[in-house]
Design an enzyme around this catalytic site. Sequence first.
Site, PDB file in Angstrom:
ATOM      1  CE1 TYR A  60      22.991  75.662  93.426  1.00 63.79           C
ATOM      2  CE2 TYR A  60      20.672  75.638  94.049  1.00 63.79           C
ATOM      3  CZ  TYR A  60      21.723  76.181  93.319  1.00 63.79           C
ATOM      4  OH  TYR A  60      21.491  77.240  92.469  1.00 63.79           O
ATOM      5  NE  ARG A 115      11.740  74.487  96.770  1.00 66.87           N
ATOM      6  CZ  ARG A 115      11.304  75.477  95.988  1.00 66.87           C
ATOM      7  NH1 ARG A 115      12.095  75.996  95.078  1.00 66.87           N
ATOM      8  NH2 ARG A 115      10.093  75.968  96.125  1.00 66.87           N
ATOM      9  CG  LEU A 151       5.588  78.439  85.073  1.00 69.91           C
ATOM     10  CD1 LEU A 151       5.714  77.846  83.671  1.00 69.91           C
ATOM     11  CD2 LEU A 151       5.484  79.969  84.962  1.00 69.91           C
ATOM     12  N   GLY A 209       6.270  81.754  93.373  1.00 67.96           N
ATOM     13  CA  GLY A 209       7.569  82.410  93.259  1.00 67.96           C
ATOM     14  C   GLY A 209       7.464  83.714  92.502  1.00 67.96           C
ATOM     15  NE  ARG A 210       9.419  82.077  87.649  1.00 66.68           N
ATOM     16  CZ  ARG A 210       9.505  81.227  86.632  1.00 66.68           C
ATOM     17  NH1 ARG A 210      10.243  81.525  85.594  1.00 66.68           N
ATOM     18  NH2 ARG A 210       8.850  80.083  86.665  1.00 66.68           N
TER      19      ARG A 210
HETATM   20  C1  LIG Z   1      15.110  84.915  91.398  1.00 68.13           C
HETATM   21  C2  LIG Z   1      14.886  83.497  91.832  1.00 68.13           C
HETATM   22  C3  LIG Z   1      15.575  83.002  92.919  1.00 68.13           C
HETATM   23  C4  LIG Z   1      15.369  81.679  93.352  1.00 68.13           C
HETATM   24  N1  LIG Z   1      16.005  81.239  94.485  1.00 68.13           N
HETATM   25  C5  LIG Z   1      15.693  80.025  94.995  1.00 68.13           C
HETATM   26  C6  LIG Z   1      16.171  79.642  96.262  1.00 68.13           C
HETATM   27  O1  LIG Z   1      16.833  80.404  96.974  1.00 68.13           O
HETATM   28  N2  LIG Z   1      15.863  78.390  96.685  1.00 68.13           N
HETATM   29  C7  LIG Z   1      15.083  77.529  95.947  1.00 68.13           C
HETATM   30  O2  LIG Z   1      14.834  76.411  96.382  1.00 68.13           O
HETATM   31  N3  LIG Z   1      14.566  77.913  94.769  1.00 68.13           N
HETATM   32  C8  LIG Z   1      14.825  79.134  94.297  1.00 68.13           C
HETATM   33  N4  LIG Z   1      14.212  79.562  93.138  1.00 68.13           N
HETATM   34  C9  LIG Z   1      13.142  78.733  92.536  1.00 68.13           C
HETATM   35  C10 LIG Z   1      11.780  79.200  93.069  1.00 68.13           C
HETATM   36  O3  LIG Z   1      11.645  78.981  94.460  1.00 68.13           O
HETATM   37  C11 LIG Z   1      10.602  78.473  92.363  1.00 68.13           C
HETATM   38  O4  LIG Z   1      10.688  77.113  92.646  1.00 68.13           O
HETATM   39  C12 LIG Z   1      10.638  78.717  90.859  1.00 68.13           C
HETATM   40  O5  LIG Z   1      10.798  80.098  90.570  1.00 68.13           O
HETATM   41  C13 LIG Z   1       9.353  78.194  90.190  1.00 68.13           C
HETATM   42  O6  LIG Z   1       8.221  78.810  90.740  1.00 68.13           O
HETATM   43  P1  LIG Z   1       7.480  80.073  90.027  1.00 68.13           P
HETATM   44  O7  LIG Z   1       7.110  79.630  88.640  1.00 68.13           O
HETATM   45  O8  LIG Z   1       6.279  80.328  90.897  1.00 68.13           O
HETATM   46  O9  LIG Z   1       8.448  81.205  89.995  1.00 68.13           O
HETATM   47  C14 LIG Z   1      14.450  80.861  92.665  1.00 68.13           C
HETATM   48  C15 LIG Z   1      13.767  81.360  91.560  1.00 68.13           C
HETATM   49  C16 LIG Z   1      13.958  82.676  91.149  1.00 68.13           C
HETATM   50  C17 LIG Z   1      13.169  83.219  89.984  1.00 68.13           C
END
Ligand SMILES: Cc1cc2nc3c(=O)[nH]c(=O)nc-3n(C[C@H](O)[C@H](O)[C@H](O)COP(=O)(O)O)c2cc1C
Length: 387
Positions: A188, A236, A309, A331-332
Amino acid sequence: MKTKLFSPLAIRDVTIKNRIGLSPMLTYAAEHGFMSDWHFAHYAKFALGGAGLIMIESTKADPRGCTTPRDPGLWKDDFIPAIAKIAQFAKSQGATVGIQLGHSGRKARNSVPWEGRLPLGPEQKGVDHGEEWELIAPSAIAAGVKSQVPHELSVTEIHELIETFGQAVLRAEKAGLDIVEVHGAHGYLVHQFCSEHANQRTDAYGGSFNNRMRFALELIEHVRFLWPQGKPLFYRISAVDEQGWSIEDSVKLCRELKLKGVDMIDCSSGGMSEGSVMASASRPGFGYQVPYAQQIRAEAGIMTQAVGLIIHADQAEKILRQGQADMVAIGREMLNNPHWAFDAANKLGDESAFKTIPANYSYWLEKRAGSGFGKNTSTWAAGISQT
Ligand SMILES: Cc1cc2nc3c(=O)[nH]c(=O)nc-3n(C[C@H](O)[C@H](O)[C@H](O)COP(=O)(O)O)c2cc1C
């Protein structure tokens, strides 16, 4: 037992009650930039589930920076009440509340993920009130083959944009938020300025490494100037990307960010190539970005948050115990289980497990566990003979 995951973390005047953050995640549910009751319900769940830090999704300082027409905004005062309501409630539950401020630059103006995340045509009007929606970037280089070529920002426009972020920061303060996180990752706008791939300017904002860092550093300097000194500032980063940005580059940038008053580096990766970060991640392993958090922490001497993850309680605890990061962002898995913090406290046997969630829930659950039932939570425990 006292775990590291449930030990508090003090940063400036703010103490986060545990080391678990909700990772910023766009929910694509805003209307004309407004958050709604949907967002309130969404964020309230995580506060009730015991997360120490609720980081509100990427919220745009400028309507041109919306990734999709459903992104939330902070470019006008009208947006403050809905955010303030979220902050007030989450804080009443003992959570710390932050907001990620972003701008998608040349990656703005796409359909939402479940509609294909495709570049929207010129007929698509702006998020705010149907204004023209111009893409802006450090250089006039499109994000992908189907994307529109962005307008290259003039130096005056760069200064105006930094001021626009400043106004959003003042609104974040009015909304009662504790932390601001600048989104410098995922291809971005801020990342675009840092990248040799997306930034081919020949003035003071492009070319050499120092010139490419200039936008990020000037932005942070302005944000830090306006954001109260007692409140933490996060950044970030994409610690590495697919287009030449290396971990060594990140360490150098993070040293400078620290000098400008950033407190925590939230260590993600990727996003400079076409497509979404999440879509392009080709089955990475558990904790695939943790080594970046570890290296930046060790070499730039700044606190880091690991993300990506991190799913299991013992995995999160180990990251902290091994000094790889100061916090973990989930996150997820938090979407899957909004009570992740409570669940993790139980699984690790933390002495404060039942204090992780409000008494309205824990009173009953603790009693039930005391009578030998339901201590090993979830639908995954095998067989009715097991408790
Ligand atoms: C639906 C969704 C929306 C996301 N939106 C953002 C966001 O607004 N800003 C950001 O920095 N990362 C965003 N991410 C990335 C997450 O913050 C995170 O870094 C990524 O999902 C990996 O972590 P996890 O494996 O715990 O999900 C998004 C991820 C998902 C799945």
